[in-house]
Scaffold this active site. Structure first.
Site, PDB file in Angstrom:
ATOM      1  N   TRP A  38       0.869  -1.175   0.000  1.00 41.52           N
ATOM      2  CA  TRP A  38       0.000   0.000   0.000  1.00 41.52           C
ATOM      3  C   TRP A  38       0.910   1.230   0.000  1.00 41.52           C
ATOM      4  O   TRP A  38       1.574   1.521   0.995  1.00 41.52           O
ATOM      5  CB  TRP A  38      -0.894  -0.018   1.235  1.00 41.52           C
ATOM      6  CG  TRP A  38      -1.679   1.231   1.544  1.00 41.52           C
ATOM      7  CD1 TRP A  38      -1.602   1.958   2.703  1.00 41.52           C
ATOM      8  CD2 TRP A  38      -2.692   1.870   0.746  1.00 41.52           C
ATOM      9  NE1 TRP A  38      -2.489   3.008   2.656  1.00 41.52           N
ATOM     10  CE2 TRP A  38      -3.167   2.977   1.467  1.00 41.52           C
ATOM     11  CE3 TRP A  38      -3.226   1.603  -0.518  1.00 41.52           C
ATOM     12  CZ2 TRP A  38      -4.149   3.839   0.972  1.00 41.52           C
ATOM     13  CZ3 TRP A  38      -4.211   2.450  -1.016  1.00 41.52           C
ATOM     14  CH2 TRP A  38      -4.665   3.542  -0.275  1.00 41.52           C
ATOM     15  N   GLY A  41      -0.454   7.497   1.262  1.00 43.07           N
ATOM     16  CA  GLY A  41      -0.262   8.944   1.319  1.00 43.07           C
ATOM     17  C   GLY A  41      -0.001   9.419   2.741  1.00 43.07           C
ATOM     18  O   GLY A  41       0.801  10.323   2.971  1.00 43.07           O
ATOM     19  N   ASP A  52      -1.314  14.822   6.427  1.00 47.31           N
ATOM     20  CA  ASP A  52      -1.834  14.127   5.238  1.00 47.31           C
ATOM     21  C   ASP A  52      -3.030  14.923   4.722  1.00 47.31           C
ATOM     22  O   ASP A  52      -4.181  14.538   4.917  1.00 47.31           O
ATOM     23  CB  ASP A  52      -2.233  12.701   5.651  1.00 47.31           C
ATOM     24  CG  ASP A  52      -2.842  11.899   4.518  1.00 47.31           C
ATOM     25  OD1 ASP A  52      -2.540  12.182   3.345  1.00 47.31           O
ATOM     26  OD2 ASP A  52      -3.635  10.978   4.820  1.00 47.31           O
ATOM     27  N   ASP A  79      -2.090   5.022  -3.474  1.00 50.91           N
ATOM     28  CA  ASP A  79      -3.076   5.884  -2.814  1.00 50.91           C
ATOM     29  C   ASP A  79      -3.020   7.257  -3.482  1.00 50.91           C
ATOM     30  O   ASP A  79      -2.107   8.036  -3.228  1.00 50.91           O
ATOM     31  CB  ASP A  79      -2.698   5.984  -1.331  1.00 50.91           C
ATOM     32  CG  ASP A  79      -3.594   6.919  -0.546  1.00 50.91           C
ATOM     33  OD1 ASP A  79      -4.617   7.368  -1.095  1.00 50.91           O
ATOM     34  OD2 ASP A  79      -3.258   7.190   0.630  1.00 50.91           O
ATOM     35  N   ARG A 153     -13.005   4.747  -3.619  1.00 52.48           N
ATOM     36  CA  ARG A 153     -13.082   4.783  -2.145  1.00 52.48           C
ATOM     37  C   ARG A 153     -14.131   5.789  -1.718  1.00 52.48           C
ATOM     38  O   ARG A 153     -14.056   6.958  -2.104  1.00 52.48           O
ATOM     39  CB  ARG A 153     -11.706   5.165  -1.605  1.00 52.48           C
ATOM     40  CG  ARG A 153     -11.680   5.658  -0.160  1.00 52.48           C
ATOM     41  CD  ARG A 153     -10.238   5.785   0.290  1.00 52.48           C
ATOM     42  NE  ARG A 153     -10.075   6.521   1.510  1.00 52.48           N
ATOM     43  CZ  ARG A 153      -8.898   6.702   2.129  1.00 52.48           C
ATOM     44  NH1 ARG A 153      -7.793   6.171   1.589  1.00 52.48           N
ATOM     45  NH2 ARG A 153      -8.797   7.394   3.228  1.00 52.48           N
ATOM     46  N   HIS A 184     -14.268   2.965   3.958  1.00 55.10           N
ATOM     47  CA  HIS A 184     -13.446   3.333   5.114  1.00 55.10           C
ATOM     48  C   HIS A 184     -14.349   3.702   6.288  1.00 55.10           C
ATOM     49  O   HIS A 184     -15.398   4.312   6.097  1.00 55.10           O
ATOM     50  CB  HIS A 184     -12.545   4.512   4.745  1.00 55.10           C
ATOM     51  CG  HIS A 184     -11.303   4.633   5.592  1.00 55.10           C
ATOM     52  ND1 HIS A 184     -10.976   3.735   6.576  1.00 55.10           N
ATOM     53  CD2 HIS A 184     -10.298   5.556   5.586  1.00 55.10           C
ATOM     54  CE1 HIS A 184      -9.832   4.094   7.133  1.00 55.10           C
ATOM     55  NE2 HIS A 184      -9.395   5.195   6.556  1.00 55.10           N
TER      56      HIS A 184
HETATM   57  C1  SPV Z   1      -3.413   6.188   3.856  1.00 52.16           C
HETATM   58  O1  SPV Z   1      -2.731   5.309   4.404  1.00 52.16           O
HETATM   59  O2  SPV Z   1      -2.903   7.190   3.340  1.00 52.16           O
HETATM   60  C2  SPV Z   1      -4.873   6.068   3.830  1.00 52.16           C
HETATM   61  C3  SPV Z   1      -5.564   5.328   4.879  1.00 52.16           C
HETATM   62  O3  SPV Z   1      -5.473   6.653   2.932  1.00 52.16           O
HETATM   63  S1  SPV Z   1      -6.086   6.473   6.088  1.00 52.16           S
HETATM   64  O4  SPV Z   1      -4.907   7.184   6.565  1.00 52.16           O
HETATM   65  O5  SPV Z   1      -6.746   5.747   7.141  1.00 52.16           O
HETATM   66  O6  SPV Z   1      -7.011   7.407   5.451  1.00 52.16           O
HETATM   67 MG    MG Z   2      -4.362   8.192   2.102  1.00 53.89          MG
END
Ligand code: SPV
Ligand code: MG
Length: 288
Positions: A38, A41, A52, A79, A153, A184
Site C-alpha cells: 500500500w 499517502g 496528510d 493511494d 473509495r 473506510h
Molecule cells: C493512507 O494510508 O494514506 C490512507 C488510509 O489513505 S487512512 O490514513 O486511514 O485514510
Molecule cells: Mg491516504
C-alpha cells in the site's frame, strides 16, 4: 506482466497489503510475506513531517511509487487521495501511475484539498456522486491497456453520512466502472463495517482499512465474505517511529551506542536489504 493482485482477487482469496513509505519498508513487507504494498499517502506525508492533507505533490508520491516498483516484486496499490483535482487531473495522474507499474490505484470521493480520514474533527467534504463517477471513468480510460485495477473509495462513513449514503455511493461507483470499492470507517469497533458488508449487494468486491477497529482479524474478514483486500495502512511508519524513539532515547540515556547493538538491525542486515551481495556478484562478472 500479469497483474498478480487482479489474479488474487479473482481467485477469491483474501489479499493482505502492508503500507510502505519507501522501498526499504516495502522490501521488509515483502520479506514478511504480505501480498502487496500500500503506497500510503499518510505514511509518505508522515515521513516528510507534514499532515496528510494534499500538501505533497503527486510527483513526490509518484517518485516513491516508482522507487518501490523498481525494487520490490509485489503488486503495488497507489493511494492517489482525491486524484489531485477534477476528472482531467485524475486521467493525467492515473496514466502516470499505470505507466509506473502500479497494480491498482485508489481514488477517494472527498474534495481537494483533502484532510486525513482518522483525525477527530477533520474536514470531511464529499464531491457530488456524478462528479466522482466521471473521475472513475477517467481513471479507467487512463488505465486501459495497463491491466490496472481502479479502486473507488467512499468516505461517506468517515463524513458521518451513514450506511445508506455509503451504499448509494458504492453502487454508483460500481456502475461507473470501479473494479473494487474501498469502504473506510473510523468507528472504534467493526460493527459499522460488518453492517455495511452485510448489506452490500456485492456488485464489486470490497477493500477495508481496519486501522480504527483492529479487532477485525483476517479470519473474521474471511468469514464476512465480500471483502477481497485488507490494507494495514500505517503500520510501517508507526513501527518505525516507535522503534527509533526507543533506541534514540536509550542512546541518550546510556551516553553512547554501546548498549543498543543487540536491539537494532546489524550493518550486515542492512547490506543484505540493500542487495549488496548481488552487487558483489555483478562486480565479479563485469568489472574487468
Ligand atoms: C493512507 O494510508 O494514506 C490512507 C488510509 O489513505 S487512512 O490514513 O486511514 O485514510
Ligand atoms: Mg491516504
Amino acid at each position: 506482466m500479469a497483474n498478480a493482485l487482479r489474479e488474487k482477487v479473482a481467485s477469491g482469496r483474501l489479499a493482505v497489503l502492508m503500507a510502505a513509505h519507501n522501498p526499504l519498508s516495502a522490501r521488509l513487507a515483502e520479506e514478511a510475506g504480505f501480498d502487496g504494498i500500500w503506497a500510503s499517502g499518510f505514511e509518505l506525508s508522515a515521513a516528510y513531517g507534514v499532515p496528510d492533507a494534499s500538501l505533497l505533490s503527486f510527483t513526490t508520491h509518484l517518485d516513491m511509487t516508482r522507487a518501490i516498483v523498481e525494487q520490490v516484486g509485489l503488486p503495488l496499490v497507489a493511494d492517489l487521495d482525491t486524484g489531485y483535482g477534477n476528472a482531467i487531473n485524475v486521467g493525467h495522474v492515473v496514466g502516470a501511475y499505470a505507466r509506473a507499474g502500479s497494480a491498482a490505484v485508489v481514488i477517494e470521493d472527498k474534495t481537494f484539498p483533502k484532510d486525513t480520514s482518522l483525525l477527530a474533527g477533520a474536514r470531511q467534504e464529499l464531491v457530488r456522486v456524478e462528479e466522482f463517477q466521471g473521475k472513475i471513468a477517467a481513471a479507467r480510460a487512463a488505465g486501459a491497456g495497463h491491466d490496472l485495477l481502479v479502486i473507488a473509495r467512499t468516505e461517506a462513513l468517515i463524513a458521518d453520512l451513514g450506511i445508506e449514503e455509503a451504499l448509494r455511493r458504492g453502487a454508483a461507483y460500481a456502475e461507473a466502472g470501479a473494479d473494487l470499492l474501498l469502504i473506510h470507517s473510523k468507528q472504534k469497533t467493526p460493527d459499522e463495517i460488518v453492517a455495511f458488508t452485510g448489506r452490500w449487494g456485492a456488485q464489486i468486491p470490497l477493500v477495508i482499512v481496519p486501522t480504527a477497529y483492529p479487532q477485525l482479524t483476517e479470519a473474521k474478514v474471511k468469514a464476512l465474505g465480500k471483502i477481497s483486500i485488507v490494507i494495514y495502512a500505517n503500520h510501517a511508519v508507526r513501527a518505525a517511529a516507535q522503534a527509533m524513539r526507543e533506541v534514540f532515547a536509550a542512546i541518550r540515556q546510556d551516553g553512547g551506542i554501546h548498549q543498543v547493538e543487540s536491539r537494532i538491525a546489524s550493518v550486515e542486515d542492512i547490506f543484505d536489504l540493500q542487495r549488496v551481495p548481488a552487487m558483489k556478484a555483478a562486480e565479479k562478472k563485469f568489472l574487468r
